[in-house]
Motif scaffolding. Sequence first.
Motif, mmCIF file in Angstrom:
data_model
loop_
_atom_site.group_PDB
_atom_site.id
_atom_site.type_symbol
_atom_site.label_atom_id
_atom_site.label_comp_id
_atom_site.label_asym_id
_atom_site.label_seq_id
_atom_site.Cartn_x
_atom_site.Cartn_y
_atom_site.Cartn_z
ATOM 1 N N VAL A 133 40.636 84.419 101.367
ATOM 2 C CA VAL A 133 40.150 84.763 100.026
ATOM 3 C C VAL A 133 41.153 84.326 98.969
ATOM 4 N N ALA A 134 42.435 84.511 99.242
ATOM 5 C CA ALA A 134 43.464 84.086 98.297
ATOM 6 C C ALA A 134 43.381 82.580 98.044
ATOM 7 N N GLU A 135 43.142 81.807 99.096
ATOM 8 C CA GLU A 135 43.003 80.359 98.944
ATOM 9 C C GLU A 135 41.767 80.017 98.118
ATOM 10 N N ILE A 136 40.661 80.690 98.396
ATOM 11 C CA ILE A 136 39.422 80.442 97.645
ATOM 12 C C ILE A 136 39.622 80.774 96.173
ATOM 13 N N MET A 137 40.228 81.928 95.894
ATOM 14 C CA MET A 137 40.437 82.327 94.505
ATOM 15 C C MET A 137 41.367 81.361 93.788
ATOM 16 N N ASP A 138 42.402 80.886 94.470
ATOM 17 C CA ASP A 138 43.309 79.929 93.857
ATOM 18 C C ASP A 138 42.584 78.624 93.536
ATOM 19 N N ARG A 139 41.762 78.174 94.471
ATOM 20 C CA ARG A 139 41.018 76.932 94.278
ATOM 21 C C ARG A 139 40.025 77.038 93.119
ATOM 22 N N MET A 140 39.439 78.224 92.964
ATOM 23 C CA MET A 140 38.432 78.432 91.921
ATOM 24 C C MET A 140 39.044 78.976 90.636
ATOM 25 N N GLU A 141 40.386 79.093 90.612
ATOM 26 C CA GLU A 141 41.123 79.590 89.446
ATOM 27 C C GLU A 141 40.662 80.993 89.059
ATOM 28 N N LEU A 142 40.492 81.836 90.064
ATOM 29 C CA LEU A 142 40.143 83.242 89.861
ATOM 30 C C LEU A 142 41.422 84.064 90.064
ATOM 31 N N ARG A 143 41.682 84.983 89.178
ATOM 32 C CA ARG A 143 42.957 85.699 89.223
ATOM 33 C C ARG A 143 42.825 87.191 89.532
ATOM 34 N N THR A 144 41.670 87.762 89.259
ATOM 35 C CA THR A 144 41.508 89.202 89.444
ATOM 36 C C THR A 144 40.260 89.491 90.279
ATOM 37 N N CYS A 145 40.319 90.588 91.032
ATOM 38 C CA CYS A 145 39.154 90.938 91.842
ATOM 39 C C CYS A 145 39.048 92.445 92.038
ATOM 40 N N VAL A 146 37.826 92.880 92.329
ATOM 41 C CA VAL A 146 37.560 94.221 92.837
ATOM 42 C C VAL A 146 37.174 94.057 94.291
ATOM 43 N N VAL A 147 37.861 94.763 95.175
ATOM 44 C CA VAL A 147 37.570 94.664 96.604
ATOM 45 C C VAL A 147 36.723 95.856 97.027
ATOM 46 N N VAL A 148 35.654 95.555 97.769
ATOM 47 C CA VAL A 148 34.724 96.580 98.253
ATOM 48 C C VAL A 148 34.845 96.688 99.770
ATOM 49 N N SER A 149 35.074 97.903 100.230
ATOM 50 C CA SER A 149 35.128 98.165 101.666
ATOM 51 C C SER A 149 34.933 99.656 101.863
ATOM 52 N N ASP A 150 35.154 100.140 103.085
ATOM 53 C CA ASP A 150 35.147 101.572 103.312
ATOM 54 C C ASP A 150 36.386 102.181 102.658
ATOM 55 N N ALA A 151 36.282 103.434 102.263
ATOM 56 C CA ALA A 151 37.343 104.069 101.481
ATOM 57 C C ALA A 151 38.695 104.007 102.177
ATOM 58 N N TYR A 152 38.714 104.290 103.476
ATOM 59 C CA TYR A 152 39.986 104.324 104.196
ATOM 60 C C TYR A 152 40.652 102.957 104.285
ATOM 61 N N HIS A 153 39.914 101.887 104.047
ATOM 62 C CA HIS A 153 40.405 100.514 104.199
ATOM 63 C C HIS A 153 41.042 99.972 102.920
ATOM 64 N N ILE A 154 40.753 100.602 101.779
ATOM 65 C CA ILE A 154 41.113 100.030 100.486
ATOM 66 C C ILE A 154 42.628 99.895 100.309
ATOM 67 N N PHE A 155 43.388 100.907 100.696
ATOM 68 C CA PHE A 155 44.831 100.856 100.471
ATOM 69 C C PHE A 155 45.452 99.632 101.129
ATOM 70 N N ARG A 156 45.136 99.406 102.403
ATOM 71 C CA ARG A 156 45.769 98.294 103.129
ATOM 72 C C ARG A 156 45.348 96.949 102.548
ATOM 73 N N ILE A 157 44.064 96.763 102.280
ATOM 74 C CA ILE A 157 43.623 95.461 101.773
ATOM 75 C C ILE A 157 44.181 95.205 100.374
ATOM 76 N N LYS A 158 44.331 96.249 99.562
ATOM 77 C CA LYS A 158 44.956 96.061 98.250
ATOM 78 C C LYS A 158 46.394 95.576 98.389
ATOM 79 N N ARG A 159 47.147 96.202 99.276
ATOM 80 C CA ARG A 159 48.537 95.786 99.457
ATOM 81 C C ARG A 159 48.609 94.332 99.943
ATOM 82 N N MET A 160 47.692 93.933 100.811
ATOM 83 C CA MET A 160 47.676 92.549 101.299
ATOM 84 C C MET A 160 47.401 91.582 100.162
#
Length: 203
Positions: A133-160
């Motif tokens: 996703v980081a590569e895709i966003m860089d290629r498309m010049e996207l800098r910010t995102c909202v990530v959707v997942s299960d609640a318990y998963h959000i902390f780890r994916i945000k840190r990544m």
Amino acid sequence: MSEEAKPRRHRRWVVLLLIVAALGAAYFSKVYYSVWRQARIDEARQVDVIVVLGAAQYWGRPSPVLRARLDHALKLYRDGIAPRIITTGGVGEGAAFSESEVSREYLSQQGVPAEFVTVETEGKSTVQSALAVAEIMDRMELRTCVVVSDAYHIFRIKRMFESLGIEVYGSPRRPQQISAWRRHWFYARESLGYILWRVGIQV
């Protein structure tokens, strides 16, 4: 070594192990609290793109977990949070479709134009999906995102995502109707996953 010195050395090792265990327990508790706290927060705001973390699909149809994530992302999209969506997830063992492609098809059926949905088809783990996703966003010049997942998963994916230089906000899908014991199990498992990621082990 004298007979008197052996018990003293043994006691030092026991004390050292107890200190290490206490520090480890304290760190795990800190991470657990962070996972629990993040799970209770919806940070949705206007961003460049919505990222939906993949989950199981069955013969080209999203599983209940994946559908719940997609429905939440769809609501955010319709609310004008972002003009684009990225779906993640590769092809599972024995599957004919990737999670991300099934997600795009589902969103298309709900009225999201296909050209506004980008698929990440290689990820077999959260780490791999985050990197892709980081590569895709860089290629498309996207800098910010909202990530959707299960609640318990959000902390780890945000840190990544933050470690990859992405400005990221979490928006958990509607909570599952599960027992308190099972919810705490998910928090504990995710806490361990985060710790393993921090020491370089992919899960």
